[in-house]
Design a protein around this motif. Sequence first.
Motif, mmCIF file in Angstrom:
data_model
loop_
_atom_site.group_PDB
_atom_site.id
_atom_site.type_symbol
_atom_site.label_atom_id
_atom_site.label_comp_id
_atom_site.label_asym_id
_atom_site.label_seq_id
_atom_site.Cartn_x
_atom_site.Cartn_y
_atom_site.Cartn_z
ATOM 1 N N GLU A 293 -4.092 -12.152 -15.872
ATOM 2 C CA GLU A 293 -4.879 -11.053 -15.435
ATOM 3 C C GLU A 293 -4.073 -9.291 -16.503
ATOM 4 O O GLU A 293 -3.037 -8.828 -16.299
ATOM 5 C CB GLU A 293 -4.036 -10.690 -14.236
ATOM 6 C CG GLU A 293 -3.829 -9.208 -13.003
ATOM 7 C CD GLU A 293 -5.684 -9.235 -13.306
ATOM 8 O OE1 GLU A 293 -6.520 -8.573 -13.639
ATOM 9 O OE2 GLU A 293 -6.590 -9.956 -12.382
ATOM 10 N N PRO A 294 -5.998 -9.006 -17.210
ATOM 11 C CA PRO A 294 -5.951 -7.982 -18.404
ATOM 12 C C PRO A 294 -5.612 -6.469 -17.104
ATOM 13 O O PRO A 294 -4.705 -5.800 -17.831
ATOM 14 C CB PRO A 294 -6.999 -7.694 -18.426
ATOM 15 C CG PRO A 294 -7.679 -9.430 -18.035
ATOM 16 C CD PRO A 294 -6.969 -9.624 -17.287
ATOM 17 N N GLY A 295 -5.574 -7.154 -15.920
ATOM 18 C CA GLY A 295 -5.041 -5.642 -15.249
ATOM 19 C C GLY A 295 -3.466 -5.642 -15.161
ATOM 20 O O GLY A 295 -3.419 -3.541 -14.914
ATOM 21 N N ILE A 296 -2.966 -6.516 -15.688
ATOM 22 C CA ILE A 296 -1.414 -5.935 -15.584
ATOM 23 C C ILE A 296 -1.089 -5.591 -17.010
ATOM 24 O O ILE A 296 0.499 -5.684 -17.255
ATOM 25 C CB ILE A 296 -0.497 -7.226 -14.731
ATOM 26 C CG1 ILE A 296 -1.074 -8.146 -15.745
ATOM 27 C CG2 ILE A 296 -0.709 -7.091 -13.329
ATOM 28 C CD1 ILE A 296 0.893 -9.420 -15.193
ATOM 29 N N TYR A 297 -1.598 -6.080 -17.621
ATOM 30 C CA TYR A 297 -1.924 -5.825 -19.075
ATOM 31 C C TYR A 297 -0.635 -4.172 -19.925
ATOM 32 O O TYR A 297 0.100 -4.403 -20.810
ATOM 33 C CB TYR A 297 -3.093 -5.456 -19.946
ATOM 34 C CG TYR A 297 -2.867 -5.335 -21.430
ATOM 35 C CD1 TYR A 297 -2.434 -6.056 -22.566
ATOM 36 C CD2 TYR A 297 -3.191 -4.283 -21.896
ATOM 37 C CE1 TYR A 297 -3.114 -6.030 -23.396
ATOM 38 C CE2 TYR A 297 -3.184 -3.579 -23.845
ATOM 39 C CZ TYR A 297 -2.829 -4.934 -24.664
ATOM 40 O OH TYR A 297 -2.488 -4.794 -25.857
ATOM 41 N N ASP A 298 -1.315 -3.498 -18.941
ATOM 42 C CA ASP A 298 -0.410 -1.761 -19.317
ATOM 43 C C ASP A 298 0.985 -1.229 -18.832
ATOM 44 O O ASP A 298 1.916 -1.146 -18.760
ATOM 45 C CB ASP A 298 -1.147 -0.225 -18.940
ATOM 46 C CG ASP A 298 -2.520 -0.314 -19.351
ATOM 47 O OD1 ASP A 298 -1.866 -0.901 -21.037
ATOM 48 O OD2 ASP A 298 -3.725 0.403 -19.639
ATOM 49 N N ARG A 299 1.399 -2.726 -17.951
ATOM 50 C CA ARG A 299 2.772 -3.119 -17.589
ATOM 51 C C ARG A 299 2.965 -4.545 -17.739
ATOM 52 O O ARG A 299 4.316 -4.687 -17.103
ATOM 53 C CB ARG A 299 3.361 -2.289 -16.326
ATOM 54 C CG ARG A 299 2.038 -3.442 -14.984
ATOM 55 C CD ARG A 299 2.090 -2.377 -13.797
ATOM 56 N NE ARG A 299 0.591 -3.161 -13.755
ATOM 57 C CZ ARG A 299 0.580 -4.095 -12.164
ATOM 58 N NH1 ARG A 299 1.766 -4.265 -11.287
ATOM 59 N NH2 ARG A 299 -0.459 -3.667 -10.939
ATOM 60 N N THR A 300 3.345 -5.497 -19.031
ATOM 61 C CA THR A 300 3.889 -6.700 -18.499
ATOM 62 C C THR A 300 4.170 -6.461 -20.858
ATOM 63 O O THR A 300 3.580 -5.460 -21.882
ATOM 64 C CB THR A 300 2.411 -7.452 -19.139
ATOM 65 O OG1 THR A 300 1.747 -7.738 -18.003
ATOM 66 C CG2 THR A 300 2.956 -8.928 -19.650
ATOM 67 N N LEU A 301 5.660 -6.850 -20.634
ATOM 68 C CA LEU A 301 6.202 -7.360 -22.100
ATOM 69 C C LEU A 301 6.272 -8.619 -21.999
ATOM 70 O O LEU A 301 6.726 -9.186 -21.276
ATOM 71 C CB LEU A 301 7.702 -6.455 -22.024
ATOM 72 C CG LEU A 301 8.249 -6.255 -23.698
ATOM 73 C CD1 LEU A 301 7.616 -5.647 -24.569
ATOM 74 C CD2 LEU A 301 9.745 -6.847 -23.045
ATOM 75 N N THR A 302 5.412 -8.798 -23.010
ATOM 76 C CA THR A 302 4.843 -10.208 -23.943
ATOM 77 C C THR A 302 6.336 -10.857 -24.772
ATOM 78 O O THR A 302 5.415 -10.445 -25.521
ATOM 79 C CB THR A 302 3.739 -10.970 -24.002
ATOM 80 O OG1 THR A 302 2.846 -10.164 -22.911
ATOM 81 C CG2 THR A 302 3.821 -12.194 -24.350
ATOM 82 N N MET A 303 7.146 -11.078 -24.504
ATOM 83 C CA MET A 303 7.837 -11.596 -25.378
ATOM 84 C C MET A 303 8.058 -13.249 -26.005
ATOM 85 O O MET A 303 7.497 -14.410 -25.190
ATOM 86 C CB MET A 303 9.459 -11.711 -24.845
ATOM 87 C CG MET A 303 10.805 -11.266 -25.110
ATOM 88 S SD MET A 303 11.284 -13.235 -26.245
ATOM 89 C CE MET A 303 12.079 -13.277 -24.413
ATOM 90 N N ASN A 304 8.947 -13.689 -26.736
ATOM 91 C CA ASN A 304 8.598 -14.948 -27.674
ATOM 92 C C ASN A 304 9.618 -14.889 -28.909
ATOM 93 O O ASN A 304 10.108 -13.881 -28.848
ATOM 94 C CB ASN A 304 7.112 -15.585 -27.486
ATOM 95 C CG ASN A 304 6.522 -17.164 -27.872
ATOM 96 O OD1 ASN A 304 7.459 -17.565 -28.325
ATOM 97 N ND2 ASN A 304 5.905 -16.929 -27.467
ATOM 98 N N GLY A 305 9.727 -16.062 -29.739
ATOM 99 C CA GLY A 305 10.511 -16.031 -30.024
ATOM 100 C C GLY A 305 10.862 -16.827 -31.474
ATOM 101 O O GLY A 305 9.444 -18.468 -31.404
ATOM 102 N N LEU A 306 10.900 -17.605 -31.987
ATOM 103 C CA LEU A 306 10.814 -19.105 -33.205
ATOM 104 C C LEU A 306 12.043 -19.624 -32.380
ATOM 105 O O LEU A 306 12.102 -21.023 -33.511
ATOM 106 C CB LEU A 306 11.038 -18.526 -35.016
ATOM 107 C CG LEU A 306 9.899 -17.411 -35.188
ATOM 108 C CD1 LEU A 306 10.119 -16.760 -36.440
ATOM 109 C CD2 LEU A 306 8.668 -17.696 -34.273
#
Length: 402
Positions: free
Chosen positions: A226-239
């Motif tokens: 949902e591109p509409g929530i892009y401005d209020r999303t933190l997409t977290m990841n790691g190794l």
Amino acid sequence: MGFFADSLNRIQPSATIAVSMKARQLKAQGRDIISLSAGEPDFDTPENIKLAAIKALKEGRTKYTDVDGIPELKAAIVAKFKRDNGLDYTAAQVSVGTGGKQVLYNALLATLNPGDEVIIPAPCWVSYADIVQLGGGKPVFVPTRIEDGFRLKAEALDAAITPQTKWLILNSPSNPTGAAYSHADLKALTDVLMRPKNQHVWVLTDDMYEHLLYDGLKFATPAQVEPGIYDRTLTMNGLSKAYCMTGWRLGYAAGPVKLIDAMRKLQSQSTSNPTSITQWAGVEALNGPQDFIARNNAVFVQRRDLVVGMLNQAKGLMCPKPEGAFYVYPSCAGAIGKTTPKGFAIKTDEDFVTALLEDEGVAVVHGAAFEGSPAFRISYATSTEALTEACTRIQRFCGNLR
């Protein structure tokens, strides 16, 4: 007036680390212990990643770096989000921390005020609620059901949102259940977040197990769905998980610049930069060959199927088959109210795992630690031999309960 901060009373030490410590102590006393408590792949870090770290050392890349990541690593992260997730970020939108845990910590501590609510689908990873409470916020657990594959339902999310809700934390595939959300599952949730009354809610995605997905399921992440929530999303990841780099400590996230700036400000006054050598290893991990992931996953699938099959043959246990990560989360409801041969009464899942460790030398983590009882978590990121022996012991333990 006490010496220690009141905020410390709001949190508990990590239950998974506590179980691992107890297992190590018993092992040191000469007990034959099989520990299935740590969420850590038994595969070694791939050779090309190790060599990149050695090269960085030899080239003297041992000085301070930018607080939240070297430009080369940020560029690799930007490329990764585009390649794997179809998400467009700039380097200014990227934060690199000492493991995913620091990234979560920075994001929550930088945004929470007293009374702010954070929605957490349960069962959930042990640290979310404690970090929220350290930041003065209020964890709001929304129970998921074994019948729904432990996935949060849209109606349940909508009902949990209040004017005080600041974040929704979504972890897919999930620790502890291994549940994974399909594109359609996530769309149902992001539709709820797009409703006018819910547009104040931010999303913190924990995609740490992104590459550990089985049975042909395709990974999706909320801002992509949902591109509409892009401005209020933190997409977290790691190794840590897919790249077998748990001890290297490298996590990262991308989101709105104002949030990344606030996280950097916090990190500048805590740890400062993640280890320089680890960062160079991270560049190689993200940019280098990825073929070992599929090889490792093939082994994980075999182990998962072995464990699920054996646990479902144990008296009083019910073990769903997870779609991702390297955990199973069996219900031990059938064992509650029974007694061990030594006369120990099992009233809770904590009693169950305590007796299992004492009687059979198998260390697992109780469901209460993950806000999901009566159950327990097994990590199958260990050898097939150890898993077979552990599951045999669990079958015996359950069979001996009266």
